[in-house]
Design an enzyme around this catalytic site. Structure first.
Site, PDB file in Angstrom:
ATOM      1  N   GLU A   1       7.700  -4.251  -3.238  1.00  0.00           N
ATOM      2  CA  GLU A   1       6.843  -4.768  -2.183  1.00  0.00           C
ATOM      3  C   GLU A   1       6.001  -3.583  -1.720  1.00  0.00           C
ATOM      4  O   GLU A   1       6.493  -2.670  -1.055  1.00  0.00           O
ATOM      5  CB  GLU A   1       7.665  -5.298  -1.005  1.00  0.00           C
TER       6      GLU A   1
ATOM      7  N   ASP B   1      12.129  -3.067  -0.863  1.00  0.00           N
ATOM      8  CA  ASP B   1      11.437  -3.305   0.398  1.00  0.00           C
ATOM      9  C   ASP B   1      10.556  -2.104   0.770  1.00  0.00           C
ATOM     10  O   ASP B   1      10.974  -0.949   0.619  1.00  0.00           O
ATOM     11  CB  ASP B   1      12.522  -3.502   1.470  1.00  0.00           C
TER      12      ASP B   1
HETATM   13  O1  TEU Z   1       8.461  -5.868   4.989  1.00  0.00           O
HETATM   14  C1  TEU Z   1       7.903  -4.591   4.881  1.00  0.00           C
HETATM   15  C2  TEU Z   1       6.518  -4.569   5.193  1.00  0.00           C
HETATM   16  O2  TEU Z   1       5.921  -3.539   5.032  1.00  0.00           O
HETATM   17  C3  TEU Z   1       5.886  -5.859   5.619  1.00  0.00           C
HETATM   18  O3  TEU Z   1       6.202  -6.143   6.929  1.00  0.00           O
HETATM   19  C4  TEU Z   1       4.458  -5.747   5.476  1.00  0.00           C
HETATM   20  O4  TEU Z   1       3.969  -4.775   6.328  1.00  0.00           O
HETATM   21  C5  TEU Z   1       3.842  -7.067   5.827  1.00  0.00           C
HETATM   22  O5  TEU Z   1       4.359  -8.056   4.986  1.00  0.00           O
HETATM   23  C6  TEU Z   1       2.400  -7.004   5.577  1.00  0.00           C
HETATM   24  O6  TEU Z   1       2.152  -6.737   4.253  1.00  0.00           O
HETATM   25  C7  TEU Z   1       9.789  -5.925   4.703  1.00  0.00           C
HETATM   26  C8  TEU Z   1      10.313  -7.324   4.805  1.00  0.00           C
HETATM   27  O7  TEU Z   1       9.643  -8.139   3.880  1.00  0.00           O
HETATM   28  C9  TEU Z   1      10.173  -7.805   6.216  1.00  0.00           C
HETATM   29  O8  TEU Z   1      10.669  -9.108   6.333  1.00  0.00           O
HETATM   30  C10 TEU Z   1      10.933  -6.860   7.124  1.00  0.00           C
HETATM   31  O9  TEU Z   1      10.730  -7.209   8.455  1.00  0.00           O
HETATM   32  C11 TEU Z   1      10.466  -5.427   6.917  1.00  0.00           C
HETATM   33  O10 TEU Z   1      10.515  -5.064   5.561  1.00  0.00           O
HETATM   34  C12 TEU Z   1      11.356  -4.452   7.648  1.00  0.00           C
HETATM   35  O11 TEU Z   1      12.543  -4.283   6.932  1.00  0.00           O
END
Ligand code: TEU
Length: 552
Positions: free
Chosen positions: A243, A202
């Site tokens: 990610e 993440d």
């Molecule tokens: O997301 C991390 C994150 O950076 C995303 O929110 C990103 O900014 C967005 O998709 C635009 O690209 C992760 C998880 O996928 C999300 O569901 C969580 O809310 C977030 O981490 C916090 O843990």
């Protein structure tokens, strides 16, 4: 390397939240036993790797991305024993499992933070980021504009401000601290021991950042190498999937020049430009993103996706481009999120138009890389815009036309199952689509089957071909002597494409899905007409690639 060595290159990934998938014990909440009952369905669909979203102990204020205990299975979903049973069942079916590793932050309820906030001298105090004063830039770098006001919040107990990149209940970990790094690898080691094949990491750009009041921007890519090294030492076949929503020219730092960091990255550059292309039939930005993400170490792999559990982030398009995507797919402000994205499901964005859905899925399964599907998209599930933020696209899976879509026998499902006329469980569910030969579900099963037999796509070299038609994406893939060509017409009108195919067998294109679709082109020159939103996959020179594949 043989295909089975680098299994992730030809994988079909399916992402799902345990809580919303299937409730076996009747409490209204999906659980591991319920998921285990659906593993035959998933294997039958052709999925080879499940990505489980966080199922750890958590107050669940951000769908489990606020972890309170990295070693505990959330009691609502099962027990460690049930997890092992589930893993055993998955393994027996040849399904791999990767799980979310949320190491950038913990929940504020995590004992590390509870201890840290109570006592300045606690061993975990330095595991988080503190400041006596609120830094002047505390409103910068907010990830959820509209829902989040700051990245520095005062804690009454700690008598200091703490840093949180995301919501205020998710204090950031100081990932440069050696003890925190030890903890992260310990968590990895635990789940590897229970049989997982790796982790979806993440928020990687934030994870590797030096954090603190007034510190200059700096990232520690060495952490990624350390994690990879540890992973491979403990379990040779395991992978890390990042990610990281970063521009293409930064991606090599995540893969590592020599492929010694993360094996896989979600391809955000292509994702947003793919939706721009579907909205406008202007393929310029998509072609750019495909070419820019072409270069990567041999063992590295991109993961393509249409929708994920988060919003569709269009943040890296120009304002004009973004507006065009909004106009086409999310015209109402309630469909948009965080000033940069769309919170709808795929089917709803595409107006439930089967032709456009097939185009989108055909692209997903033929873009050079590994495809990742979001649960429910295989039956064309819709969204519930009355739910807040990203929750609208996270409703329970629709299995049957029975009450609550066959998700639970409880009268109080964790979230209302969609029941509107177009996308509700009576209209859209797995069991009805299983019985209908031409359903989206059965079509998806067939295209996945073909995709797995075309390793040219995942292993091969690729090229965006120059053609006569600006609205048609033409891709060519070459691998070990076998070649494949795909065409996708992004326009809502019929279009003709002319191109020259070089190399052996170039006179014949065999349509792998359609007996009447072959193209014969003298001297390798082909002229092909495509209906609105039509797509074709051709093998070059032969209906089969096995005979022509060079030995390795
Ligand atoms: O997301 C991390 C994150 O950076 C995303 O929110 C990103 O900014 C967005 O998709 C635009 O690209 C992760 C998880 O996928 C999300 O569901 C969580 O809310 C977030 O981490 C916090 O843990």
């Amino acid at each position: 390397m043989a295909i089975s060595d680098l299994w992730y290159k030809n994988a079909i990934i399916y992402c799902l939240p345990v809580a919303k998938y299937m409730d076996a014990d009747g409490d209204g909440i999906g659980d591991l036993d319920g998921l285990a009952r659906r593993l035959d369905y998933l294997a039958g669909l052709g999925v080879t790797c499940l990505w489980l979203q966080p199922f750890y102990r958590s107050p669940e204020r951000d769908d489990g991305y606020d972890v309170a205990d990295y070693y505990a299975v959330n009691e609502k979903y099962g027990t460690p024993g049930r997890f092992v049973e589930f893993m055993n069942h998955a393994r027996a079916l040849g399904l791999r499992v990767i799980i979310d590793l949320v190491a950038n932050h913990t929940s504020d309820q995590h004992p590390w933070f509870q201890q840290a906030r109570r006592d300045r001298h606690a061993p975990t105090r330095d595991w988080y980021i503190w400041s006596d004063q609120r830094p002047p830039d505390h409103e910068k770098g907010i990830v959820f504009p509209g829902s989040q006001k700051t990245t520095w919040t005062y804690d009454e107990e700690a008598k200091q401000y703490y840093f949180h990149r995301f919501y205020d209940f998710q204090p950031d970990l100081n990932t440069l601290h050696p003890s925190v790094r030890d903890e992260i690898t310990r968590v990895m080691g635990y789940w590897l021991e229970l049989g997982v094949s790796g982790f979806r990491m993440d928020a990687v750009p934030f994870l590797i950042e030096r954090k603190g009041a007034g510190v200059a921007h700096e990232q520690d890519f060495e952490l990624l190498h350390e994690m990879r090294h540890f992973l491979q030492w403990r379990q040779g076949e395991a992978i890390l999937l990042a990610e990281a929503n970063v521009p293409p020219d930064e991606s090599l730092k995540y893969f590592g020049d020599r492929g010694d960091r993360l094996q896989m990255m979600l391809n955000f550059p292509v994702n947003q430009r793919l939706f721009y292309a579907m909205a406008t039939a202007d393929l310029g930005p998509l072609t750019w993103a495909l070419r820019e993400t072409y270069k990567r170490p041999p063992e590295a792999q991109w993961v393509h996706f249409l929708r994920s559990h988060d919003e569709l982030d269009l943040g890296r398009l120009s304002p004009e481009e973004r507006q065009q995507v909004f106009d086409a797919f999310a015209p109402d402000a309630s469909m948009q999120l965080y000033n940069r994205g769309i919170r709808r499901r795929l089917a709803a964005m595409l107006g439930n138009d089967r032709g456009r859905l097939e185009l989108a899925f055909s692209l997903l399964f033929s873009l050079p890389g590994t495809p990742m599907m979001l649960y429910g998209d295989e039956i064309g599930m819709g969204d519930d815009l009355s739910l807040p933020e990203r929750e609208c696209a996270r409703t329970p899976m629709q299995w049957t036309s029975e009450p609550h879509g066959g998700f639970t026998r409880s009268d109080r499902p964790i979230q209302r199952v969609i029941d509107d006329r177009t996308y509700g469980y009576k209209a859209v569910n797995v069991s009805d689509q299983r019985r209908e030969h031409n359903s989206l579900l059965n079509w998806t099963e067939r295209i996945i089957r073909m995709r797995k037999e075309c390793p040219e796509i995942s292993w091969g070299d690729f090229e965006v071909m120059a053609t006569s038609a600006s609205e048609i994406l033409a891709l060519r893939y070459d691998w070990r002597g076998a070649s494949l060509v795909t065409l996708h017409n992004f326009a809502g009108r019929r279009a003709k494409v002319v191109f020259d195919l070089k190399g052996p067998g170039g006179d014949l294109l065999v349509d792998v899905f359609n007996t009447n679709g072959d193209s014969h082109g003298r001297g390798g020159r082909h002229e092909i007409s495509l209906d609105p939103y039509a797509w074709r996959w051709f093998r070059v020179g032969s209906p089969d690639n096995a005979l022509h594949r060079a030995a390795q």
